[in-house]
Scaffold this motif. Structure first.
Motif, PDB file in Angstrom:
ATOM      1  N   LYS A 255      -7.467 -34.452 -30.422  1.00 30.30           N
ATOM      2  CA  LYS A 255      -7.969 -34.959 -31.671  1.00 30.30           C
ATOM      3  C   LYS A 255      -9.306 -34.520 -32.114  1.00 30.30           C
ATOM      4  CE  LYS A 255      -4.806 -37.796 -33.811  1.00 30.30           C
ATOM      5  NZ  LYS A 255      -3.429 -39.174 -34.530  1.00 30.30           N
ATOM      6  N   GLU A 256     -10.325 -35.430 -31.944  1.00 31.53           N
ATOM      7  CA  GLU A 256     -12.116 -35.705 -31.994  1.00 31.53           C
ATOM      8  C   GLU A 256     -12.186 -36.252 -30.681  1.00 31.53           C
ATOM      9  OE1 GLU A 256     -10.368 -36.394 -34.828  1.00 31.53           O
ATOM     10  OE2 GLU A 256     -10.628 -35.009 -36.181  1.00 31.53           O
ATOM     11  N   TYR A 257     -10.943 -37.377 -30.296  1.00 30.65           N
ATOM     12  CA  TYR A 257     -11.633 -38.246 -29.043  1.00 30.65           C
ATOM     13  C   TYR A 257     -11.731 -37.706 -27.619  1.00 30.65           C
ATOM     14  CZ  TYR A 257      -9.799 -40.460 -33.234  1.00 30.65           C
ATOM     15  OH  TYR A 257      -9.415 -40.903 -34.574  1.00 30.65           O
ATOM     16  N   LEU A 258     -11.203 -37.129 -27.389  1.00 27.19           N
ATOM     17  CA  LEU A 258     -11.042 -36.313 -26.011  1.00 27.19           C
ATOM     18  C   LEU A 258     -11.350 -35.164 -26.072  1.00 27.19           C
ATOM     19  CD1 LEU A 258     -10.762 -37.313 -22.943  1.00 27.19           C
ATOM     20  CD2 LEU A 258      -8.086 -36.489 -23.251  1.00 27.19           C
ATOM     21  N   THR A 259     -12.065 -34.434 -24.769  1.00 26.79           N
ATOM     22  CA  THR A 259     -12.197 -33.221 -24.834  1.00 26.79           C
ATOM     23  C   THR A 259     -12.557 -33.058 -22.904  1.00 26.79           C
ATOM     24  OG1 THR A 259     -13.493 -32.461 -26.570  1.00 26.79           O
ATOM     25  CG2 THR A 259     -13.385 -30.929 -24.634  1.00 26.79           C
ATOM     26  N   LEU A 260     -11.735 -31.799 -22.218  1.00 27.61           N
ATOM     27  CA  LEU A 260     -11.499 -31.730 -21.152  1.00 27.61           C
ATOM     28  C   LEU A 260     -11.688 -30.100 -20.881  1.00 27.61           C
ATOM     29  CD1 LEU A 260      -7.530 -33.125 -19.996  1.00 27.61           C
ATOM     30  CD2 LEU A 260     -10.615 -34.636 -19.669  1.00 27.61           C
ATOM     31  N   GLU A 261     -13.251 -29.856 -20.268  1.00 29.89           N
ATOM     32  CA  GLU A 261     -13.996 -28.810 -19.628  1.00 29.89           C
ATOM     33  C   GLU A 261     -13.665 -28.582 -18.459  1.00 29.89           C
ATOM     34  OE1 GLU A 261     -17.300 -26.535 -20.772  1.00 29.89           O
ATOM     35  OE2 GLU A 261     -16.748 -27.994 -22.285  1.00 29.89           O
ATOM     36  N   LEU A 262     -13.066 -27.414 -18.113  1.00 28.53           N
ATOM     37  CA  LEU A 262     -13.198 -26.655 -16.738  1.00 28.53           C
ATOM     38  C   LEU A 262     -14.052 -25.132 -16.846  1.00 28.53           C
ATOM     39  CD1 LEU A 262     -10.033 -26.584 -15.014  1.00 28.53           C
ATOM     40  CD2 LEU A 262     -11.875 -28.386 -14.338  1.00 28.53           C
ATOM     41  N   SER A 263     -14.824 -24.552 -16.243  1.00 31.08           N
ATOM     42  CA  SER A 263     -15.545 -23.387 -16.227  1.00 31.08           C
ATOM     43  C   SER A 263     -16.595 -23.474 -15.237  1.00 31.08           C
ATOM     44  CB  SER A 263     -17.128 -23.865 -16.528  1.00 31.08           C
ATOM     45  OG  SER A 263     -17.523 -25.285 -16.211  1.00 31.08           O
ATOM     46  N   ASN A 264     -16.703 -21.768 -14.939  1.00 31.97           N
ATOM     47  CA  ASN A 264     -17.393 -21.527 -13.629  1.00 31.97           C
ATOM     48  C   ASN A 264     -17.883 -20.339 -13.935  1.00 31.97           C
ATOM     49  OD1 ASN A 264     -17.412 -21.473 -11.109  1.00 31.97           O
ATOM     50  ND2 ASN A 264     -16.047 -19.294 -11.726  1.00 31.97           N
ATOM     51  N   SER A 265     -18.965 -20.643 -13.098  1.00 27.56           N
ATOM     52  CA  SER A 265     -20.400 -19.386 -13.554  1.00 27.56           C
ATOM     53  C   SER A 265     -20.675 -18.723 -12.258  1.00 27.56           C
ATOM     54  CB  SER A 265     -21.851 -20.042 -13.840  1.00 27.56           C
ATOM     55  OG  SER A 265     -21.955 -20.987 -12.826  1.00 27.56           O
ATOM     56  N   TYR A 266     -21.557 -18.287 -11.602  1.00 23.85           N
ATOM     57  CA  TYR A 266     -21.984 -16.829 -10.594  1.00 23.85           C
ATOM     58  C   TYR A 266     -23.143 -16.001 -11.317  1.00 23.85           C
ATOM     59  CZ  TYR A 266     -22.068 -14.480  -6.403  1.00 23.85           C
ATOM     60  OH  TYR A 266     -22.646 -13.781  -5.439  1.00 23.85           O
ATOM     61  N   ASP A 267     -23.690 -15.735 -10.328  1.00 16.88           N
ATOM     62  CA  ASP A 267     -25.233 -15.144 -10.123  1.00 16.88           C
ATOM     63  C   ASP A 267     -25.622 -15.280  -8.036  1.00 16.88           C
ATOM     64  OD1 ASP A 267     -27.312 -17.163  -9.372  1.00 16.88           O
ATOM     65  OD2 ASP A 267     -26.510 -18.486 -11.622  1.00 16.88           O
TER      66      ASP A 267
END
Length: 350
Positions: free
Chosen positions: A232-244
């Motif tokens: 809904k609008e209440y809970l957000t989970l995020e996984l991210s990865n970057s490389y340089d």
């Protein structure tokens, strides 16, 4: 930087926190009386406050941080667009602060949302206080999103020398290794896709390139991908990865708790002439968070230079002696006798 300037900037951060809290409470108080009667399943509430935490470091920073965010907008609709105010205050795990103040405009045209935004970003470190201006463009749809952002540091971009270390001798000079911290200008872009959407959850994946450069550092190119789950609008989970090549691999996890509030706009009543088949989805896109590099990107660089004699402003001059050598009196080729060193040295030489 003078002490009173530091105190002034610290007070600005405290004022931002206070304004965010007071503004949120006032807006919430204005709308709470009509909340239960006006909110329907088709309504999209136009204000929200969020608490977010991210671990660990990312592009240009080495520690996790907690964010307090307030997003406030006018009534979203198809005809006039939706101006918004976005306030974010960040506290790093080491107690240092950062913040963002942003304004923008989003508008529905056909089956897409188009937006433009401008931000003023601030970041405090042990070595310097940094500021930058950010500009962003976005187009958001039912399935595909695209956004691009640019970042330009303003004010002092390079810190004072820190962490000086002895780095050896070169010729007649003693070399010091000195560390600088510097802000980096640049930009990033991202292409995203929504899938698995239902009334309760949304899955989202996005990937894009970025590039940053500093006045005394190299230009870097990298890529970042992220995967997002929203309930809904209440809970957000995020996984991210970057490389340089400068910051290397940066894997992050993030959790956000959000409280939406305020009267909304019913998708079925906004514009009966709009041909888009999913106006309720577009209204949710209108009030979603602006995705950008919210923390000013900082790089570090070590330079080697000769140690300076503060009494003369010139490098210290060293004369070297080694009875197994013969030649120039340098570190690489010392004089063979003290007599030669004395004969070829001047006042202040070592």
């Amino acid at each position: 930087m003078m002490p009173f300037q530091k105190i002034k900037q610290d007070n600005l951060i405290k004022l931002l926190f206070g304004f965010l809290i007071c503004f949120t409470l006032n807006v919430f108080a204005w709308d709470i009386s009509s909340y239960s009667s006006q909110f329907r399943s088709g309504d999209k509430q136009r204000h929200r406050v969020s608490v977010r935490h991210i671990e660990k470091g990312g592009i240009g920073y080495d520690q996790g941080y907690t964010t307090f965010e307030g997003f406030f907008s006018t009534d979203p609709n198809f005809s006039t667009g939706m101006p918004f105010l976005d306030l974010r205050a960040h506290v790093f795990n080491n107690g240092k602060f950062a913040s963002n103040v942003g304004i923008g405009l989003r508008k529905i045209d056909g089956c897409r949302v188009y937006g433009i935004n401008a931000y003023y970003d601030y970041r405090k470190t042990q070595k310097n206080n940094y500021n930058q201006i950010g500009i962003g463009l976005e187009t958001i749809g039912n399935l595909w999103d695209f956004r691009v952002n640019g970042y330009i540091p303003v004010g002092r971009e390079i810190s004072q020398i820190s962490n000086s270390k002895f780095a050896g001798f070169l010729g007649h000079h003693m070399m010091l290794s000195q560390k600088y911290q510097f802000a980096m200008k640049g930009g990033n872009a991202e292409l995203g896709f929504h899938f698995g959407k239902s009334d309760f959850y949304d899955f989202y994946a996005a990937f894009g390139p970025y590039s940053f450069s500093g006045k005394i550092g190299p230009k870097i190119w990298g890529g970042k991908g992220r995967f997002v789950f929203r309930y809904k609008e209440y809970l957000t989970l995020e996984l991210s990865n970057s490389y340089d090549k400068m910051f290397r691999n940066r894997f992050q996890g993030q959790i956000t708790l959000t409280l939406p509030f305020g009267s909304g706009s019913c998708a079925n009543q906004i514009d009966s002439g709009n041909s888009c088949c999913m106006p309720d989805v577009l209204l949710s896109r209108m009030v979603q968070p602006v995705e950008r590099q919210e923390i000013i990107v900082l790089g570090c660089k070590r330079n080697c230079s000769a140690a300076i004699d503060p009494t003369t402003g010139n490098p210290f001059n060293f004369i070297f002696v080694d009875n197994t050598s013969h030649s120039l009196g340098t570190y690489e080729s010392p004089y063979p006798t003290l007599a030669l060193a004395q004969a070829n040295s001047g006042a202040g030489d070592i």
